[in-house]
Write an enzyme that holds these catalytic residues in place. Sequence first.
Site, mmCIF file in Angstrom:
data_model
loop_
_atom_site.group_PDB
_atom_site.id
_atom_site.type_symbol
_atom_site.label_atom_id
_atom_site.label_comp_id
_atom_site.label_asym_id
_atom_site.label_seq_id
_atom_site.Cartn_x
_atom_site.Cartn_y
_atom_site.Cartn_z
ATOM 1 N N TYR A 128 25.183 32.479 32.239
ATOM 2 C CA TYR A 128 24.094 31.850 31.487
ATOM 3 C C TYR A 128 23.094 31.124 32.377
ATOM 4 C CZ TYR A 128 26.518 33.313 27.365
ATOM 5 O OH TYR A 128 27.097 34.081 26.396
ATOM 6 N N LYS A 175 39.885 35.365 34.913
ATOM 7 C CA LYS A 175 40.040 36.740 35.376
ATOM 8 C C LYS A 175 40.132 36.698 36.908
ATOM 9 C CE LYS A 175 40.136 41.164 34.351
ATOM 10 N NZ LYS A 175 41.045 41.825 33.384
#
Length: 341
Positions: A128, A175
């Site tokens: 973002y 992740k």
Amino acid sequence: MTERVYRITLIEGDGIGHEVIPAARRVLEATGLTFEFIEAEAGWETFQKYGTSVPEETVEKVLAADATLFGAATSPTQKVPGFFGAIRYLRKRLDLYANVRPAKYHPVPGAVEGTDLVVVRENTEGLYVEQERLYARGRVAIADRVITYEASYRIAEYALRLAEKRRGRLALVHKANVLPMSDGLFLEAAYDAAKRHPTVEVYEVIVDACAMRLVRNPKDFDVLVMENLFGDILSDLTAGLVGGLGIAPSGNIGERAAIFEPVHGSAPDIAGKGVANPTATILSAAMMLDHLGETEMARKIERAVDIALEQGPRTPDLGGHATTEEFADAVIRALVETGTK
Ligand code: NAI
Ligand code: MG
């Protein structure tokens, strides 16, 4: 003893914001607590009036308040020069770094009983940062995904404190198997923050496995913390677990301000008809009271919402025929019966 007066800024925004915010305001007024409401403007209608979707006066009113309740703002589908999304602007401008999205069971069709979890989404970085570039004459696109130690530490700290107030479990969603540097840094910062919260049980879940486990066994989870995009996606999934958009509340919390809002948008397809479901906004108002330390009243509002949902009539999105006002009336009746202040 002088009674505490809470200064609350109300931003209706666009579309059904004009319907759900007044409904939530009436519920707040029925609590017996003392509020001073300040009205402010933001969104697409505001842009058309003033040429900006968030006037400076609105920023000042949000800063001056103890907390803000926001309805929803429309974003045009075509790019309009000078326009920016109101809530995204306020998050950035006021550094509202924690996006807090509870998913708690309420008696509505499709909700998974026993679900009671909170997704804490980092709200300022990740993808973002919106840094994208094209290469190779437009055949290659690269987006930057920024993870910093500081932002990871402060979001973990927020989630740890929340876990302490709840069932004491925190999932670090990541992740790092594929992104060892960026998500590795996220984990390192989270574990550093966790050293100061020894009573919280902290554990790791890889994001894809997390999606599956949330669907199969949401009761496993208490608080989950993650970077921006993972949080964007998984919090919609968790909203789905408890009955969808009409229900899901959220908070955008920073050091200087806090804005609470339903997860749903301005719903132009039903706006103006008076049938929008105010539940998500009423539950956002309850979250706001929690944030202000009025924990008991927050629980009372949640219980009143459950009673109203059980007894009906519900709004059309939940298969009923109630108007926004009628449903808010039912919540207020239940609230008054459970004993307000
Ligand atoms: P939406 O959430 O406004 O509507 C999706 C569907 O859910 C519609 O069929 C709508 O009628 C229904 N719905 C949503 N909230 C409801 C409620 N409280 N009661 C009953 N039904 C409800 O999402 P959509 O259609 O993608 O976006 C519409 C506009 O809202 C767009 O301009 C979008 O940019 C904006 N938006 C704003 C958000 C915000 O202010 N935080 C969040 C999401 C979208
Ligand atoms: Mg989203």
